[in-house]
Structure formats: structure tokens, C-alpha cells
Design an enzyme around this catalytic site. Structure first.
Site, PDB file in Angstrom:
ATOM      1  N   GLY A 266       0.795  -1.222   0.000  1.00 23.58           N
ATOM      2  CA  GLY A 266       0.000   0.000   0.000  1.00 23.58           C
ATOM      3  C   GLY A 266       0.823   1.266   0.000  1.00 23.58           C
ATOM      4  O   GLY A 266       2.052   1.231  -0.032  1.00 23.58           O
ATOM      5  N   VAL A 267       0.104   2.399   0.028  1.00 25.79           N
ATOM      6  CA  VAL A 267       0.769   3.696   0.068  1.00 25.79           C
ATOM      7  C   VAL A 267       1.274   3.967   1.475  1.00 25.79           C
ATOM      8  O   VAL A 267       0.830   3.358   2.430  1.00 25.79           O
ATOM      9  CB  VAL A 267      -0.170   4.843  -0.361  1.00 25.79           C
ATOM     10  CG1 VAL A 267      -0.516   4.723  -1.820  1.00 25.79           C
ATOM     11  CG2 VAL A 267      -1.411   4.908   0.508  1.00 25.79           C
ATOM     12  N   GLY A 268       2.202   4.904   1.572  1.00 25.83           N
ATOM     13  CA  GLY A 268       2.657   5.351   2.887  1.00 25.83           C
ATOM     14  C   GLY A 268       4.036   4.827   3.231  1.00 25.83           C
ATOM     15  O   GLY A 268       4.572   3.933   2.576  1.00 25.83           O
ATOM     16  N   SER A 269       4.582   5.434   4.263  1.00 25.65           N
ATOM     17  CA  SER A 269       5.962   5.164   4.645  1.00 25.65           C
ATOM     18  C   SER A 269       6.121   3.763   5.208  1.00 25.65           C
ATOM     19  O   SER A 269       7.121   3.090   4.963  1.00 25.65           O
ATOM     20  CB  SER A 269       6.406   6.177   5.702  1.00 25.65           C
ATOM     21  OG  SER A 269       6.197   7.471   5.217  1.00 25.65           O
ATOM     22  N   VAL A 270       5.141   3.316   5.981  1.00 24.09           N
ATOM     23  CA  VAL A 270       5.288   2.020   6.649  1.00 24.09           C
ATOM     24  C   VAL A 270       5.302   0.896   5.615  1.00 24.09           C
ATOM     25  O   VAL A 270       6.197   0.038   5.622  1.00 24.09           O
ATOM     26  CB  VAL A 270       4.164   1.821   7.700  1.00 24.09           C
ATOM     27  CG1 VAL A 270       4.256   0.434   8.306  1.00 24.09           C
ATOM     28  CG2 VAL A 270       4.267   2.887   8.793  1.00 24.09           C
ATOM     29  N   GLU A 291      -0.971  -1.366  -6.843  1.00 18.74           N
ATOM     30  CA  GLU A 291      -1.529  -0.233  -7.589  1.00 18.74           C
ATOM     31  C   GLU A 291      -0.494   0.874  -7.722  1.00 18.74           C
ATOM     32  O   GLU A 291      -0.468   1.591  -8.702  1.00 18.74           O
ATOM     33  CB  GLU A 291      -2.833   0.270  -6.956  1.00 18.74           C
ATOM     34  CG  GLU A 291      -2.690   0.753  -5.544  1.00 18.74           C
ATOM     35  CD  GLU A 291      -3.957   1.364  -4.994  1.00 18.74           C
ATOM     36  OE1 GLU A 291      -5.046   0.871  -5.300  1.00 18.74           O
ATOM     37  OE2 GLU A 291      -3.844   2.347  -4.260  1.00 18.74           O
ATOM     38  N   ASN A 381      -6.695  10.154   4.501  1.00 21.48           N
ATOM     39  CA  ASN A 381      -6.513  10.157   3.047  1.00 21.48           C
ATOM     40  C   ASN A 381      -7.725   9.558   2.327  1.00 21.48           C
ATOM     41  O   ASN A 381      -8.319  10.188   1.478  1.00 21.48           O
ATOM     42  CB  ASN A 381      -5.271   9.346   2.661  1.00 21.48           C
ATOM     43  CG  ASN A 381      -4.003   9.966   3.210  1.00 21.48           C
ATOM     44  OD1 ASN A 381      -3.921  11.178   3.393  1.00 21.48           O
ATOM     45  ND2 ASN A 381      -3.010   9.147   3.482  1.00 21.48           N
ATOM     46  N   GLY A 385      -7.019   1.772  -2.554  1.00 16.98           N
ATOM     47  CA  GLY A 385      -7.239   0.417  -3.043  1.00 16.98           C
ATOM     48  C   GLY A 385      -7.156  -0.623  -1.945  1.00 16.98           C
ATOM     49  O   GLY A 385      -7.261  -1.826  -2.218  1.00 16.98           O
TER      50      GLY A 385
HETATM   51  N1  COA Z   1      -4.759   8.207  15.354  1.00 18.45           N
HETATM   52  C1  COA Z   1      -4.401   9.432  14.910  1.00 18.45           C
HETATM   53  N2  COA Z   1      -3.375   9.651  14.056  1.00 18.45           N
HETATM   54  C2  COA Z   1      -2.656   8.581  13.663  1.00 18.45           C
HETATM   55  C3  COA Z   1      -2.939   7.281  14.106  1.00 18.45           C
HETATM   56  C4  COA Z   1      -4.050   7.110  14.988  1.00 18.45           C
HETATM   57  N3  COA Z   1      -4.391   5.922  15.436  1.00 18.45           N
HETATM   58  N4  COA Z   1      -2.040   6.441  13.558  1.00 18.45           N
HETATM   59  C5  COA Z   1      -1.227   7.168  12.780  1.00 18.45           C
HETATM   60  N5  COA Z   1      -1.586   8.467  12.854  1.00 18.45           N
HETATM   61  C6  COA Z   1      -0.960   9.586  12.168  1.00 18.45           C
HETATM   62  C7  COA Z   1       0.555   9.586  12.314  1.00 18.45           C
HETATM   63  O1  COA Z   1       0.931  10.198  13.533  1.00 18.45           O
HETATM   64  C8  COA Z   1       0.969  10.397  11.103  1.00 18.45           C
HETATM   65  O2  COA Z   1       0.696  11.760  11.385  1.00 18.45           O
HETATM   66  P1  COA Z   1       1.666  12.944  10.891  1.00 18.45           P
HETATM   67  O3  COA Z   1       1.547  12.913   9.390  1.00 18.45           O
HETATM   68  O4  COA Z   1       1.072  14.144  11.519  1.00 18.45           O
HETATM   69  O5  COA Z   1       3.017  12.556  11.401  1.00 18.45           O
HETATM   70  C9  COA Z   1      -0.039   9.952  10.025  1.00 18.45           C
HETATM   71  O6  COA Z   1      -1.159   9.422  10.761  1.00 18.45           O
HETATM   72  C10 COA Z   1       0.499   8.897   9.081  1.00 18.45           C
HETATM   73  O7  COA Z   1       0.929   7.793   9.827  1.00 18.45           O
HETATM   74  P2  COA Z   1       2.273   7.003   9.548  1.00 18.45           P
HETATM   75  O8  COA Z   1       2.507   6.124  10.718  1.00 18.45           O
HETATM   76  O9  COA Z   1       3.348   7.949   9.131  1.00 18.45           O
HETATM   77  O10 COA Z   1       1.849   6.017   8.379  1.00 18.45           O
HETATM   78  P3  COA Z   1       1.831   6.069   6.796  1.00 18.45           P
HETATM   79  O11 COA Z   1       2.548   7.191   6.165  1.00 18.45           O
HETATM   80  O12 COA Z   1       2.268   4.713   6.432  1.00 18.45           O
HETATM   81  O13 COA Z   1       0.268   6.267   6.451  1.00 18.45           O
HETATM   82  C11 COA Z   1      -2.062   5.690   6.344  1.00 18.45           C
HETATM   83  C12 COA Z   1      -0.693   5.461   7.028  1.00 18.45           C
HETATM   84  C13 COA Z   1      -3.065   4.735   6.959  1.00 18.45           C
HETATM   85  C14 COA Z   1      -2.515   7.130   6.552  1.00 18.45           C
HETATM   86  C15 COA Z   1      -1.878   5.423   4.803  1.00 18.45           C
HETATM   87  O14 COA Z   1      -1.304   4.169   4.616  1.00 18.45           O
HETATM   88  C16 COA Z   1      -3.210   5.483   4.066  1.00 18.45           C
HETATM   89  O15 COA Z   1      -3.679   6.531   3.697  1.00 18.45           O
HETATM   90  N6  COA Z   1      -3.846   4.304   3.858  1.00 18.45           N
HETATM   91  C17 COA Z   1      -5.157   4.215   3.229  1.00 18.45           C
HETATM   92  C18 COA Z   1      -5.071   4.012   1.764  1.00 18.45           C
HETATM   93  C19 COA Z   1      -4.411   2.726   1.411  1.00 18.45           C
HETATM   94  O16 COA Z   1      -4.133   1.878   2.240  1.00 18.45           O
HETATM   95  N7  COA Z   1      -4.138   2.514   0.167  1.00 18.45           N
HETATM   96  C20 COA Z   1      -3.463   1.276  -0.166  1.00 18.45           C
HETATM   97  C21 COA Z   1      -3.679   0.760  -1.469  1.00 18.45           C
HETATM   98  S1  COA Z   1      -2.215   1.176  -2.404  1.00 18.45           S
END
Ligand code: COA
Length: 506
Positions: A266-270, A291, A381, A385
Site C-alpha cells: 500500500g501507500v505510505g511510509s510504513v 496499484e 486520506n 485500493g
Molecule cells: N490516530 C491518529 N493519528 C494517527 C494514528 C491514529 N491511530 N495512527 C497514525 N496516525 C498519524 C501519524 O501520527 C501520522 O501523522 P503525521 O503525518 O502528523 O506525522 C499519520 O497518521 C500517518 O501515519 P504514519 O505512521 O506515518 O503512516 P503512513 O505514512 O504509512 O500512512 C495511512 C498510514 C493509513 C494514513 C496510509 O497508509 C493510508 O492513507 N492508507 C489508506 C489508503 C491505502 O491503504 N491505500 C493502499 C492501497 S495502495
């Protein structure tokens, strides 16, 4: 005419349609539904949206914008902040538009990315007045060659009344041939999608359009906005190691080989960091069927670990952009970009047997996952997908750190404040604390594993306390909950900026 443009504008009858971005932007009217190319900051139209931003400084108008997924700042920051967007779908990631959505200024339709094409066909999205599509070329026989993403452009091109093409000559010509555009027939007359492995090409190299619909061509040299991936850290590395050990145990059990199955990440840093973890592993000849292709995939191709990668977009950092786009020929036989309707298609995902790895914001003790809404109300966000993949994958894995915001928030809560992926779609959970393999487990078995293996030590006792009292209060029911308390962790967070119990007022 610039010879670089002449070379890429094969359909000579369109030469007279070349106009400035300002002229093209004037074609859009207040109230229009506008479709745009672009998927996670890649392959999006850039100069016409910026001309719309300029126009909006002197003129009030609002439009609805539908895309493949999130776009670069031109639309999702500047156009949103200028107040031009009335409604937006199906995915965003820019803080600019996120703030506008969360302040109620922009309506947002957060949808599974594989669903959009059907909504366009049925006229739920539409009528689409204009498609603004970035192209690397228009061929002599009228195919629009997309750039670094395909997204929903094929279905938009079919249904839009008019098309504006941004011919972007900064993208390498070697993009021609990378796309595989297959458009299914209408439902009821449809054949099975003829793809039995991710490498099989099933379509054309470009998007077939009626040239009469192309009302303007604007020349652009704007590069894609680079991705904003945070590099791996110790905890994401730990999560990657946990996941690799899990795959090893699946091999031992005879369910996988060391080629695994096609990987979606998926998308994102993790998710990016977890994929990076494969670089030093024994796994090989891996196929990515995702995707989005983030940095990690190209690093794995370079390391000889990934032999083929299919997706709908390439979203990479500035450093990788130079390396990959400066040398695309090297990757050309290992890459394919398809419409998101195909990359995310349940039929394809299930047939290929994908391993999908997506990120959760929070999850609950029974395995329900929230990927989209902070404390159930504020949009992050969108589902993107992740639902297409999680529900249909052979193995639906969710990763997240066990805590957020410096430890004030537990990512594992009694009940999620919003459900994107139900417990039925979640096979495996990984945090930096450990792994919970939920396959074949009943809710109470799942709760024990999730709390014990995945929760942060600061919250473990608090979760056990909730769960044990819930078992007692419900007489050991199938899925024990204390309804008055189930969301008290979020209430505590709102009141006291922490989910920790010492300050719980609930
Ligand atoms: N409550 C509130 N905020 C939270 C949280 C929670 N339980 N868990 C994480 N966060 C915040 C983090 O602190 C971080 O905030 P910041 O940007 O202010 O530092 C932000 O959410 C992003 O978290 P991070 O741990 O850096 O993860 P990420 O960059 O891997 O993103 C999602 C995680 C879930 C936001 C991202 O993966 C996403 O949008 N997923 C949905 C879409 C998807 O999965 N698409 C996949 C198909 S390709």
C-alpha cells in the site's frame, strides 16, 4: 513547432488544437464535472489546473473533480485552497485538500478505487464535461499514451464529452510501450479478464479516443511531484523482519515458496519500509502486482529480488525519479502500468492469489481496521485500493506501529472509531511488537493474540482490563464489548490528549 512536440504529436490533424494553458482553462465552466488523469502524484495534469488556479483569483467558479487517486499540489492543494473544488473523489493525500474536507468546504466521496469505472459507466459519476489527461504522446492512429500513471483515464476518455490533453515532453519517450490498456466490456456482455499472471499483456499501449473529442492540446514540461516517503526506521525494519519470518513459516507449512505470491504493498511510509526489508532476504524472483510502485520496488528490482512489477502508477522520490526516468529502458521489460480497474480488480487479485500489505491507522481487538478516519471523524486520506486488495487477496496483511503521536495514542483500541476493513477481511496484523495471525480464529481467540502480540506495552494492561470486563459483562458472548466504554479511549484522547488510563474520565 518544437521538434520534440512534433515527434510526439503523431495525429497531425490535431496540430491546430495546440493552445496555451490559459486558453484551455477557459473551456471549463462553473458546475462542470471534470475528470483528470493522475494517481498518487503521478501522471496528473499540471499546467491546466494551475491556469484554473490563476483564473479563480479573479472569477468565482466551482467544479467537481474525479481522478484516479491523489494528485500533486496543483489540484489538491492550490485549486482546493482557491475554493474551486465543490466535490472530490476518489482519493486524496495532500494536507491542503484534507483541511478543506475536514472544515466542510469540500465534499469528498471516498471510494474503493476499483469501483470508479463502473460508476462512470452507470452515469453516477458524470456527465463528465471534460477530461484533462497528461500524455507522453498521441500516436498517428490516435492512441493517447499516458505518462507515469493510467488510473481511470481510459474510462474517463470513453465517457467524457470533451478532452484536453497535456502533452508532457519532459517524460521519457521510453514510456511508450509500458502501458497495457484493457477496458472490459459492459457488465452482462463481459468476458473473463484474460490475465493468468501479472506479466501477461492483455491490452493496447495507449488509450483509444475519438480525436474529435480532443478540443485542446497544451504542451507541458512539468515533472511529477515527487513522493514524500519517510525513510525506514528501526521500528519499520522490525516490522519487516517479523513479516519475513512469517513468510518463512508459511513456506515451512507448505503454503508458499520463496517466490511467495504476487505482492501488493500500500501507500505510505510504513508499507514502503516493509517492502524495503526484502532487499537483504533470501526471497527471490518476486513479482509485484500492486496499484502504486513506490521507491522500494525499484530498489528491489535493482537488487535482483523483483523480476516483474505491475501497477497503475509509479510514485517515487526525487532521487529515484532521476535514476528511474533517466534510465527507463533498463526497467522497461520488467514493468507494466494498467488501468486501476484492472490492477485492483477483484477477479484478477483473487486469480493471481495476491499477498496484500496495507497500513492501518488503528485496529481493534477483534481485527477490524480503520485506515481513513482519525478518531472516527477527521478524514486522513481515504480507503484507496486497500479494500480492493484486502478483501480479495490470498493473504490480507495490515501493518501499523502500535502507537502514534509520541505514545499518546494506541493504534490498538477496544473498538475502531470507523471501519474500513472488517474483521472478515483481515488475515494478519503486524506491529513493531509482533504478529497476530488471525486466520481461522474466533473473535475471542483473535483478541487474545492481538492484545498479547501486537499492543504497545503501555496499553497492554489497559486492553486486557477492558476485554476481561467485557467478557464478564456480556456473559462470555461471541464478541464481548462494553458498549458505553467501547469508544471511551477516543473520548479520553479528545479531552486529555492521551488514550492512557490515568487520565481517563470516562
Ligand atoms: N490516530 C491518529 N493519528 C494517527 C494514528 C491514529 N491511530 N495512527 C497514525 N496516525 C498519524 C501519524 O501520527 C501520522 O501523522 P503525521 O503525518 O502528523 O506525522 C499519520 O497518521 C500517518 O501515519 P504514519 O505512521 O506515518 O503512516 P503512513 O505514512 O504509512 O500512512 C495511512 C498510514 C493509513 C494514513 C496510509 O497508509 C493510508 O492513507 N492508507 C489508506 C489508503 C491505502 O491503504 N491505500 C493502499 C492501497 S495502495
Amino acid at each position: 513547432m518544437d521538434p520534440r512536440v512534433e515527434k510526439r504529436l503523431g495525429l497531425k490533424q490535431l496540430v491546430n488544437n495546440v493552445v496555451s494553458a490559459e486558453e484551455a482553462a477557459k473551456l471549463i465552466s462553473d458546475g462542470d464535472v471534470v475528470a483528470m488523469s493522475g494517481f498518487t502524484r503521478a501522471g496528473d495534469a499540471k499546467v491546466v489546473p494551475m491556469a484554473l488556479v490563476e483564473r479563480a483569483k479573479n472569477e468565482k467558479f466551482k467544479i467537481d473533480i474525479y481522478t484516479g487517486a491523489s494528485l500533486g499540489p496543483e489540484v489538491d492543494k492550490y485549486l482546493a485552497e482557491e475554493g474551486v473544488i465543490r466535490k472530490r473523489g476518489p482519493f486524496i493525500a495532500d494536507p491542503g485538500i484534507r483541511n478543506k474536507i475536514n472544515s466542510g468546504d469540500v465534499l469528498y466521496v471516498d471510494a474503493h478505487l476499483s469501483h470508479n469505472a463502473e460508476l462512470v459507466r452507470q452515469g453516477i459519476i458524470g456527465p463528465i464535461k471534460y477530461l484533462i489527461v497528461e500524455a507522453a504522446a498521441i500516436t498517428e492512429d490516435g492512441l493517447i499514451i499516458p505518462t507515469t500513471s493510467v488510473g481511470n483515464s481510459p474510462v474517463f476518455a470513453e465517457y467524457a464529452e470533451n478532452i484536453i490533453v497535456e502533452l508532457n515532453i519532459s517524460h521519457p519517450e521510453s514510456l511508450i510501450g509500458i502501458h497495457d490498456i484493457y477496458v472490459p466490456a459492459p457488465q452482462g456482455q463481459r468476458e473473463p479478464i484474460p490475465m493468468t499472471d501479472a506479466k501477461t499483456r492483455i491490452g493496447e499501449i495507449g488509450i483509444k479516443v475519438d480525436p474529435a473529442k480532443i478540443k485542446a492540446i497544451v504542451i507541458s514540461e512539468e515533472p511529477d511531484a515527487p513522493s514524500l516517503i519517510v525513510p525506514p526506521d528501526e521500528e519499520t525494519q522490525t516490522m519487516a523482519n517479523i513479516l519475513l519470518d512469517f513468510f518463512r513459516s508459511e513456506i515451512k507449512a507448505g503454503r508458499l515458496t520463496n517466490k511467495l505470491m504476487p505482492l501488493q504493498s500500500g501507500v505510505g511510509s510504513v508499507a514502503n519500509a516493509v517492502l524495503d526489508g526484502f532487499a537483504d532476504s533470501e526471497f527471490e524472483d518476486l513479482v509485484v502486482a500492486s496499484e502504486v510502485l513506490q521507491d522500494a520496488v525499484f530498489n528491489l528490482i535493482d537488487a535482483g529480488k523483483v523480476s516483474f512489477a505491475a501497477a497503475t502508477s509509479i510514485t517515487i522520490s526525487e532521487e529515484l525519479q532521476k535514476k528511474v526516468y533517466g534510465n527507463l529502458e533498463k526497467y522497461a521489460d520488467k514493468l507494466v502500468l494498467r488501468p486501476q480497474e484492472i490492477s485492483n480488480h477483484p477477479e484478477v487479485i483473487r486469480r493471481l492469489g495476491l499477498i496484500s500489505i496495507n497500513t492501518a491507522l488503528e485496529l481493534d481487538i477483534y481485527g477490524n481496521v480503520n485506515s481513513t478516519h482519525v478518531s472516527g471523524t477527521k478524514m486522513m486520506n481515504g480507503i484507496g485500493g486497500s479494500g480492493d486488495f484486502a478483501r480479495n487477496a490470498r493473504l490480507g496483511i495490515f501493518v501499523t506501529k502500535s502507537y502514534a503521536k509520541g505514545g499518546a495514542i494506541s493504534s490498538i483500541v477496544p473498538m475502531v472509531s470507523h471501519v474500513d476493513h472488517t474483521e472478515h477481511d483481515v488475515d494478519v496484523i503486524v506491529t513493531e511488537q509482533g504478529i497476530a495471525d488471525l486466520r481461522g480464529l474466533a473473535p475471542k481467540e483473535r483478541a487474545a493474540l492481538i492484545i498479547e502480540n501486537c499492543a504497545h506495552p503501555d496499553f497492554k494492561e489497559q486492553l486486557w482490563d477492558y476485554y476481561n470486563r467485557a467478557v464478564e459483562a456480556t456473559g462470555n458472548a461471541q464478541t464481548p464489548h462494553i458498549l458505553e466504554e467501547a469508544l471511551s479511549w477516543h473520548v479520553n484522547l479528545a479531552k486529555n490528549k492521551t488514550m492512557k488510563k490515568e487520565t481517563t474520565n470516562a
